[in-house]
Motif scaffolding. Structure first.
Motif, PDB file in Angstrom:
ATOM      1  N   MET A  97       0.833  -1.202   0.000  1.00  0.00           N
ATOM      2  CA  MET A  97       0.000   0.000   0.000  1.00  0.00           C
ATOM      3  C   MET A  97       0.869   1.255   0.000  1.00  0.00           C
ATOM      4  SD  MET A  97      -3.003   1.020   2.651  1.00  0.00           S
ATOM      5  CE  MET A  97      -2.004   1.898   3.804  1.00  0.00           C
ATOM      6  N   LEU A  98       0.481   2.177  -0.846  1.00  0.00           N
ATOM      7  CA  LEU A  98       1.191   3.456  -0.913  1.00  0.00           C
ATOM      8  C   LEU A  98       0.367   4.498  -0.176  1.00  0.00           C
ATOM      9  CD1 LEU A  98       3.467   5.250  -2.278  1.00  0.00           C
ATOM     10  CD2 LEU A  98       1.798   5.647  -4.091  1.00  0.00           C
ATOM     11  N   ASN A  99       1.033   5.203   0.726  1.00  0.00           N
ATOM     12  CA  ASN A  99       0.327   6.226   1.488  1.00  0.00           C
ATOM     13  C   ASN A  99       1.132   7.523   1.461  1.00  0.00           C
ATOM     14  OD1 ASN A  99      -1.303   7.618   3.156  1.00  0.00           O
ATOM     15  ND2 ASN A  99      -1.234   6.144   4.860  1.00  0.00           N
ATOM     16  N   ILE A 100       0.630   8.503   0.704  1.00  0.00           N
ATOM     17  CA  ILE A 100       1.333   9.781   0.586  1.00  0.00           C
ATOM     18  C   ILE A 100       0.519  10.825   1.332  1.00  0.00           C
ATOM     19  CG2 ILE A 100       2.041  11.577  -1.033  1.00  0.00           C
ATOM     20  CD1 ILE A 100       2.356   9.437  -3.140  1.00  0.00           C
ATOM     21  N   SER A 101       1.168  11.526   2.265  1.00  0.00           N
ATOM     22  CA  SER A 101       0.396  12.567   2.944  1.00  0.00           C
ATOM     23  C   SER A 101       1.098  13.917   2.868  1.00  0.00           C
ATOM     24  CB  SER A 101       0.110  12.161   4.392  1.00  0.00           C
ATOM     25  OG  SER A 101       1.285  11.769   5.031  1.00  0.00           O
ATOM     26  N   GLU A 102       0.368  14.863   2.313  1.00  0.00           N
ATOM     27  CA  GLU A 102       0.750  16.280   2.298  1.00  0.00           C
ATOM     28  C   GLU A 102       2.165  16.519   1.795  1.00  0.00           C
ATOM     29  OE1 GLU A 102      -0.263  18.566   5.733  1.00  0.00           O
ATOM     30  OE2 GLU A 102      -2.292  18.589   4.883  1.00  0.00           O
ATOM     31  N   ILE A 103       2.551  15.903   0.663  1.00  0.00           N
ATOM     32  CA  ILE A 103       3.893  16.194   0.167  1.00  0.00           C
ATOM     33  C   ILE A 103       3.872  17.467  -0.677  1.00  0.00           C
ATOM     34  CG2 ILE A 103       4.838  13.857   0.236  1.00  0.00           C
ATOM     35  CD1 ILE A 103       4.336  13.724  -2.809  1.00  0.00           C
ATOM     36  N   SER A 104       4.920  18.279  -0.473  1.00  0.00           N
ATOM     37  CA  SER A 104       5.081  19.514  -1.246  1.00  0.00           C
ATOM     38  C   SER A 104       6.494  19.579  -1.775  1.00  0.00           C
ATOM     39  CB  SER A 104       4.835  20.741  -0.374  1.00  0.00           C
ATOM     40  OG  SER A 104       3.486  20.805   0.009  1.00  0.00           O
ATOM     41  N   LYS A 105       6.620  20.241  -2.920  1.00  0.00           N
ATOM     42  CA  LYS A 105       7.957  20.474  -3.459  1.00  0.00           C
ATOM     43  C   LYS A 105       7.943  21.777  -4.244  1.00  0.00           C
ATOM     44  CE  LYS A 105      12.206  19.552  -4.705  1.00  0.00           C
ATOM     45  NZ  LYS A 105      13.307  19.399  -3.727  1.00  0.00           N
ATOM     46  N   ARG A 112       5.061  13.173   3.876  1.00  0.00           N
ATOM     47  CA  ARG A 112       5.504  11.834   4.244  1.00  0.00           C
ATOM     48  C   ARG A 112       5.075  10.830   3.186  1.00  0.00           C
ATOM     49  NH1 ARG A 112       6.494   9.020   9.240  1.00  0.00           N
ATOM     50  NH2 ARG A 112       5.387   7.039   9.233  1.00  0.00           N
ATOM     51  N   ILE A 113       5.976   9.915   2.846  1.00  0.00           N
ATOM     52  CA  ILE A 113       5.641   8.869   1.880  1.00  0.00           C
ATOM     53  C   ILE A 113       5.878   7.514   2.536  1.00  0.00           C
ATOM     54  CG2 ILE A 113       6.114   7.907  -0.404  1.00  0.00           C
ATOM     55  CD1 ILE A 113       7.329  10.612  -1.173  1.00  0.00           C
ATOM     56  N   GLU A 114       4.846   6.690   2.518  1.00  0.00           N
ATOM     57  CA  GLU A 114       4.962   5.353   3.103  1.00  0.00           C
ATOM     58  C   GLU A 114       4.643   4.315   2.041  1.00  0.00           C
ATOM     59  OE1 GLU A 114       2.553   4.380   6.494  1.00  0.00           O
ATOM     60  OE2 GLU A 114       3.291   6.161   7.552  1.00  0.00           O
ATOM     61  N   LEU A 115       5.455   3.266   2.019  1.00  0.00           N
ATOM     62  CA  LEU A 115       5.162   2.160   1.105  1.00  0.00           C
ATOM     63  C   LEU A 115       5.195   0.871   1.912  1.00  0.00           C
ATOM     64  CD1 LEU A 115       4.642   1.322  -1.826  1.00  0.00           C
ATOM     65  CD2 LEU A 115       7.104   1.146  -2.144  1.00  0.00           C
ATOM     66  N   ASP A 116       4.128   0.105   1.854  1.00  0.00           N
ATOM     67  CA  ASP A 116       4.010  -1.123   2.653  1.00  0.00           C
ATOM     68  C   ASP A 116       4.261  -0.861   4.134  1.00  0.00           C
ATOM     69  OD1 ASP A 116       3.468  -2.468   0.386  1.00  0.00           O
ATOM     70  OD2 ASP A 116       5.423  -3.440   0.190  1.00  0.00           O
ATOM     71  N   GLY A 117       3.774   0.263   4.604  1.00  0.00           N
ATOM     72  CA  GLY A 117       3.931   0.573   6.022  1.00  0.00           C
ATOM     73  C   GLY A 117       5.302   1.091   6.408  1.00  0.00           C
ATOM     74  N   GLU A 118       6.203   1.168   5.429  1.00  0.00           N
ATOM     75  CA  GLU A 118       7.558   1.611   5.739  1.00  0.00           C
ATOM     76  C   GLU A 118       7.722   3.071   5.295  1.00  0.00           C
ATOM     77  OE1 GLU A 118      12.084   0.496   4.332  1.00  0.00           O
ATOM     78  OE2 GLU A 118      10.473  -0.939   3.924  1.00  0.00           O
ATOM     79  N   ASP A 119       8.290   3.901   6.160  1.00  0.00           N
ATOM     80  CA  ASP A 119       8.484   5.311   5.829  1.00  0.00           C
ATOM     81  C   ASP A 119       9.684   5.447   4.893  1.00  0.00           C
ATOM     82  OD1 ASP A 119       8.871   7.996   5.682  1.00  0.00           O
ATOM     83  OD2 ASP A 119       8.747   8.354   7.841  1.00  0.00           O
ATOM     84  N   ILE A 120       9.432   5.859   3.637  1.00  0.00           N
ATOM     85  CA  ILE A 120      10.537   5.980   2.677  1.00  0.00           C
ATOM     86  C   ILE A 120      10.789   7.440   2.299  1.00  0.00           C
ATOM     87  CG2 ILE A 120      10.220   3.674   1.682  1.00  0.00           C
ATOM     88  CD1 ILE A 120       8.772   5.094  -0.681  1.00  0.00           C
ATOM     89  N   THR A 121      10.228   8.356   3.107  1.00  0.00           N
ATOM     90  CA  THR A 121      10.297   9.781   2.770  1.00  0.00           C
ATOM     91  C   THR A 121      11.725  10.235   2.457  1.00  0.00           C
ATOM     92  OG1 THR A 121       8.538  10.030   4.385  1.00  0.00           O
ATOM     93  CG2 THR A 121       9.495  12.060   3.505  1.00  0.00           C
ATOM     94  N   LEU A 122      12.693   9.742   3.249  1.00  0.00           N
ATOM     95  CA  LEU A 122      14.064  10.226   3.091  1.00  0.00           C
ATOM     96  C   LEU A 122      15.012   9.182   2.485  1.00  0.00           C
ATOM     97  CD1 LEU A 122      14.399  12.111   6.509  1.00  0.00           C
ATOM     98  CD2 LEU A 122      13.849  13.083   4.281  1.00  0.00           C
ATOM     99  N   ALA A 123      14.460   8.052   2.068  1.00  0.00           N
ATOM    100  CA  ALA A 123      15.325   6.987   1.544  1.00  0.00           C
ATOM    101  C   ALA A 123      15.876   7.364   0.166  1.00  0.00           C
ATOM    102  CB  ALA A 123      14.528   5.686   1.444  1.00  0.00           C
ATOM    103  N   PRO A 124      17.142   7.029  -0.107  1.00  0.00           N
ATOM    104  CA  PRO A 124      17.690   7.337  -1.432  1.00  0.00           C
ATOM    105  C   PRO A 124      17.061   6.469  -2.521  1.00  0.00           C
ATOM    106  CG  PRO A 124      19.327   6.178  -0.103  1.00  0.00           C
ATOM    107  CD  PRO A 124      18.154   6.440   0.780  1.00  0.00           C
ATOM    108  N   GLU A 125      17.193   6.963  -3.747  1.00  0.00           N
ATOM    109  CA  GLU A 125      16.523   6.350  -4.893  1.00  0.00           C
ATOM    110  C   GLU A 125      16.836   4.853  -5.021  1.00  0.00           C
ATOM    111  OE1 GLU A 125      17.396   8.578  -8.375  1.00  0.00           O
ATOM    112  OE2 GLU A 125      15.834   7.638  -9.575  1.00  0.00           O
ATOM    113  N   TYR A 126      18.135   4.500  -4.904  1.00  0.00           N
ATOM    114  CA  TYR A 126      18.491   3.098  -5.158  1.00  0.00           C
ATOM    115  C   TYR A 126      17.929   2.165  -4.099  1.00  0.00           C
ATOM    116  CZ  TYR A 126      22.250   3.215  -1.662  1.00  0.00           C
ATOM    117  OH  TYR A 126      22.950   3.295  -0.502  1.00  0.00           O
ATOM    118  N   VAL A 127      17.678   2.696  -2.879  1.00  0.00           N
ATOM    119  CA  VAL A 127      17.082   1.871  -1.830  1.00  0.00           C
ATOM    120  C   VAL A 127      15.605   1.646  -2.122  1.00  0.00           C
ATOM    121  CG1 VAL A 127      16.485   1.773   0.615  1.00  0.00           C
ATOM    122  CG2 VAL A 127      18.753   2.561  -0.071  1.00  0.00           C
TER     123      VAL A 127
END
Lengths: 317, 264
Positions: free
Chosen positions: B1-9, B62-77
């Motif tokens: 499950m993808l859960n994106i909340s209030e992301i801005s750029k 905040r970006i979550e994928l499968d319940g895991e917070d990936i907001t700050l994870a690098p692309e290759y991870v």
């Protein structure tokens, strides 16, 4: 020129060609595979020579070789770190490290810019003693250089087909694709440059020990010479797999030395070596470029030749 | 499950070129959903994908994928869980390496110093043969010799060889000729269905936005302005979609590549 004169010339060209082939193979990995033009090559080559010499002089002829290669790994690691983790432009990282190593290399040689190994035990003197009196007596340099080159080629043939080797090749090819394969391109760049510089340092170490001396300028211009050899090699072997191309790189190094040795016979002064290598690199890189521009050049010259408004269709153009 | 909340750029913050490209965007995608995304040029569709895949780090949210917070994870991870295809078929593969070498890298199995095994090669041959493109007999040829459609099909295999938690398709058929585009789309549907993948697909084809997948999003100015699924979506026509856009955004939908026609 009799056969008695040609053979020693050929042998010298082969020895020097094989020793510099190690640097050419290093560039094959960094320049061709990883697409990084590693300008720290000169400094790293000298560092391999100085570290190898110092360790050999202290009485460890065999240890000198892994020691030199370890120095190369450190050198490659620092260059890679600068460009992958510290935001330094790739070319600049090489130049900076190259400059820094000038000081470090003099420090390694104990505040001197020249070391003499006339009475030092090296792998070369050891093999010379073993082979003394046999028919291979004069080929000891050739044997060591050839063994080193064969080991490196075999290693590359093995390594570049492993998963890590594939990742390194892909990094030079398409870094985006490496990332999407969950591999950090910074990691592959670091590993690739460490390995490449180990070979460069090995090359420097063997050259110094074979000529029984090191001076601080031993590596100057090495990157251009190796690049010239690599590009000659690519012209020789343009098709085939990675192993065939690695062998082409070795052949390129030998051809470069051979041409140079012959040129020396025709009274080309020795100091012209670096000029010649630069010209070869320019021709090898600009040649294909001008080939693509040729149709345009032809057309614009054709237009200039017809100032009176002659049209292309009238048959006089 | 993808859960994106209030992301801005904001791109180029603090300059005259400052542009808010993602505006407190919220999005929740359940497992197995196939979401199509449409929107005008510069609406932020590809930017949303870039944010999810880690091409840049968002300014907030905040970006979550499968319940895991990936907001700050690098692309290759993130790439371990996210597969992505671009419009440009050249982007997903290494042209100078062979088809099987590309697949081996994507599969990522075995240790760093392992070589390709016969089992792996057989597996690659089998999945390639399912494409019906004859690529199973060309596994030792460089990727660069393949056509755009073939490269995109192989890229799709590479992105799904380890079924990802999320598959991002960024107009991945737009650069292909119609026949190749149909073929790649057909393969896409097959693999998404077979692996029950969660998938987001950007498209400029309004008709396929409605017929493909289970849910349709419309984006504008860095926000999701329309989110339809279920019965409402089933009965929708392209004209309804355009009317809804005009109602919400206050202007007509404008995209230089938008295909409004059913047959296009």
């Amino acid at each position: 020129m009799g056969i008695g004169e040609i053979l020693p010339l050929l042998q010298t060209a082969l020895e020097l060609g094989l020793i510099s082939a190690l640097t050419v193979l290093a560039l094959y990995l960094s320049y061709t595979m990883l697409n990084v033009c590693d300008l720290s090559t000169d400094g790293c080559f000298t560092m391999g020579a100085t570290v190898g010499a110092v360790v050999a002089i202290s009485g460890h002829p065999y240890l000198s070789i892994p020691a030199a290669m370890a120095a190369g790994v450190v050198s490659g690691f620092i260059v890679a770190l600068l460009q992958t983790k510290m935001g330094v432009e790739s070319l600049l990282a090489g130049i900076i490290v190259n400059t820094a190593w000038y000081s470090i290399n003099i420090a390694i040689m104990g505040n001197s810019s020249l070391l003499n190994m006339n009475k030092t035990e090296t792998v070369f003197t050891q093999l010379k003693e073993i082979l003394d009196g046999t028919f291979l007596g004069s080929a000891y340099k050739l044997i060591i250089a050839a063994v080193a080159v064969i080991l490196v080629v075999v290693f590359l043939a093995f390594f570049l087909r492993t998963r890590l080797g594939l990742a390194i090749r892909a990094t030079g090819n398409n870094p985006d694709m490496v990332k999407s394969s969950s591999i950090n391109p910074a990691f592959t760049t670091i590993v690739g440059l460490c390995i490449a510089n180990a070979f460069t340092a090995l090359s420097g170490c063997l050259l110094a020990q074979s000529q029984k001396s090191v001076n601080i300028d031993i590596g100057s211009g090495m990157v251009t010479i190796a690049l010239a050899s690599l590009l000659i090699g690519q012209a020789l072997v343009s098709k085939g797999g990675i192993t065939a191309k690695a062998c082409g790189a070795v052949a390129g190094a030998f051809v470069f030395r051979l041409v140079y040795t012959i040129a020396l016979r025709f009274n080309l002064p020795a100091y012209m070596l670096k000029f010649v290598s630069s010209v070869i690199v320019i021709i090898a890189i600009s040649g294909p470029y001008f080939k693509t521009r040729l149709p345009l050049i032809k057309r614009s010259m054709g237009l200039k030749r017809r100032p009176d408004g002659g049209s292309e269709g009238n048959g006089h153009a | 499950m993808l859960n994106i909340s209030e992301i801005s750029k904001t791109f180029n913050p603090g300059t005259v070129n400052a542009k808010l490209v993602l505006d407190k965007l919220d999005l929740k995608v359940e497992d197995g959903e196939f979401v199509t995304i449409i929107g005008a040029n510069g609406a932020g569709k590809s930017t949303l994908f870039n944010a999810i895949s880690g091409n840049f780090i968002t300014d907030s949210g905040r970006i979550e994928l499968d319940g895991e917070d990936i907001t700050l994870a690098p692309e290759y991870v993130r790439a371990r869980k996210i597969g992505r295809l671009f419009q440009d078929p050249m982007r997903g593969t290494a042209a100078g390496m062979t088809i099987e070498e590309n697949l081996m890298l994507a599969a990522g199995r075995g240790g760093w110093l392992s070589h390709m095994t016969k089992e792996q090669r057989d597996e690659f041959r089998e999945i390639l043969s399912k494409l019906n493109m004859g690529l199973e007999d060309r596994m030792k040829q460089p990727m660069g010799l393949l056509s755009g459609g073939q490269r995109q099909a192989v890229t799709l295999l590479m992105a799904t060889i380890n079924p990802p938690s999320l598959l991002l398709l960024d107009e991945h058929t737009a650069a292909l000729d119609p026949a190749a585009a149909d073929k790649v789309l057909e393969i896409t549907e097959d693999v998404v269905k077979k692996e029950r993948l969660t998938c987001l697909m950007i498209t400029h084809n309004m008709q396929s936005a409605l017929t493909l997948g289970t849910r349709t999003l419309m984006m504008d100015h860095g926000k999701i302005i329309l989110d339809v699924s279920g019965k409402e979506r089933e009965s929708m026509t392209v004209q309804d979609l355009l009317d809804r856009f005009k109602d919400i955004a206050g202007r007509t939908l404008d995209n230089d590549r938008m295909l409004l026609d059913k047959d296009a």
